[in-house]
Design an enzyme around this catalytic site. Structure first.
Site, PDB file in Angstrom:
ATOM      1  N   ARG A 129      -7.115   1.731  -0.286  1.00 12.07           N
ATOM      2  CA  ARG A 129      -6.359   1.316   0.890  1.00 12.07           C
ATOM      3  C   ARG A 129      -7.292   0.998   2.056  1.00 12.07           C
ATOM      4  O   ARG A 129      -7.110  -0.018   2.744  1.00 12.07           O
ATOM      5  CB  ARG A 129      -5.370   2.398   1.304  1.00 12.07           C
ATOM      6  N   TRP A 181       0.810  -1.209   0.000  1.00 10.24           N
ATOM      7  CA  TRP A 181       0.000   0.000   0.000  1.00 10.24           C
ATOM      8  C   TRP A 181       0.849   1.266   0.000  1.00 10.24           C
ATOM      9  O   TRP A 181       0.489   2.247  -0.622  1.00 10.24           O
ATOM     10  CB  TRP A 181      -0.945  -0.001   1.207  1.00 10.24           C
ATOM     11  N   GLU A 182       1.962   1.237   0.699  1.00 10.36           N
ATOM     12  CA  GLU A 182       2.823   2.411   0.763  1.00 10.36           C
ATOM     13  C   GLU A 182       3.625   2.584  -0.522  1.00 10.36           C
ATOM     14  O   GLU A 182       3.822   3.698  -0.997  1.00 10.36           O
ATOM     15  CB  GLU A 182       3.796   2.300   1.953  1.00 10.36           C
ATOM     16  N   GLY A 183       4.093   1.483  -1.090  1.00  8.89           N
ATOM     17  CA  GLY A 183       4.924   1.559  -2.284  1.00  8.89           C
ATOM     18  C   GLY A 183       6.359   1.881  -1.915  1.00  8.89           C
ATOM     19  O   GLY A 183       6.613   2.602  -0.945  1.00  8.89           O
TER      20      GLY A 183
END
Length: 221
Positions: free
Chosen positions: A138, A16-18
């Site tokens: 998300r 989700w953050e990358g």
């Protein structure tokens, strides 16, 4: 020792953050690197031209997460399984500790309302007053993580499984769907018993689908 996010939850959060191994300015003009790390979270302070490895990024992330793991552990008064804990750590990491501590989500959860969490997560999908699809995705994913029945037990906590509606248990719905998928050939046989059993199978699938879809819709409201 503060409870830590489980491997399954950590992998989800990283997705989700990358990952960015080269420093960049986020939408707010803040220098960022790795998995959403900024100077506000502590050292190292990202700056123009800074480059790190993937291993460095994970090490920084694990260090950054400690304060959010502590926030969830210290402010949630009910027992959480590992996936539930991971979903809340991800949420707090994204919205901030103060927002998490003052949220209606936390208040409802501490009153024992576990089912309210997915829908409360979906209220946090705006940034700068605008609804962002990235946040919608998300929050939805965090809600699914929260609702997952399977978990990886931590070495310090052995959580209890949440009760699953009998109709939704794999050992019940699996055979029903399997048999129902072949009803065409089955129903061509003669005899009222076969048709009656086929009808029961269809009803079983309908009930199972109703409860499953209802749960998903509640999470997205």
């Amino acid at each position: 020792m503060t409870r830590q996010i489980n491997p399954h939850g950590l992998e989800k959060l990283k997705q989700w953050e990358g990952l960015k191994t080269k420093a960049y300015k986020d939408a707010g003009g803040v220098w960022t690197i790795g998995y959403g790390h900024t100077a506000a979270a502590g050292t190292p302070a990202p700056h123009q031209g800074m480059v790190i490895t993937e291993a460095d990024a994970e090490s920084i992330l694990l260090k950054d997460l400690t304060q959010y793991e502590a926030a969830v552990e210290n402010n949630v008064n009910v027992k959480l399984n590992d996936n539930e804990f991971a979903a809340l750590v991800s949420f707090a990491f994204n919205v901030g500790i103060n927002a998490f501590k003052n949220s209606a989500l936390l208040k409802k959860l501490n009153k024992g309302n576990f089912d309210a969490v997915p829908s409360e997560l979906m209220k946090w999908v705006k940034a700068g007053g605008k609804k962002l699809q990235g946040l919608v995705n998300r929050r939805r994913a965090e809600g699914y993580l929260w609702m997952e029945g399977a978990y990886v037990a931590s070495k310090d906590v052995v959580p209890e499984q949440k009760t699953v509606h009998p109709v939704l248990k794999p050992e019940v719905i699996g055979p029903v769907i399997s048999v129902a998928s072949g009803l065409t050939g089955f129903a061509t046989g003669s005899g009222p018993f076969q048709w009656a059993l086929a009808a029961v199978m269809v009803i079983g699938v309908a009930i199972g689908s109703f409860y499953f879809i209802k749960r998903l819709r509640e999470a997205e409201l």
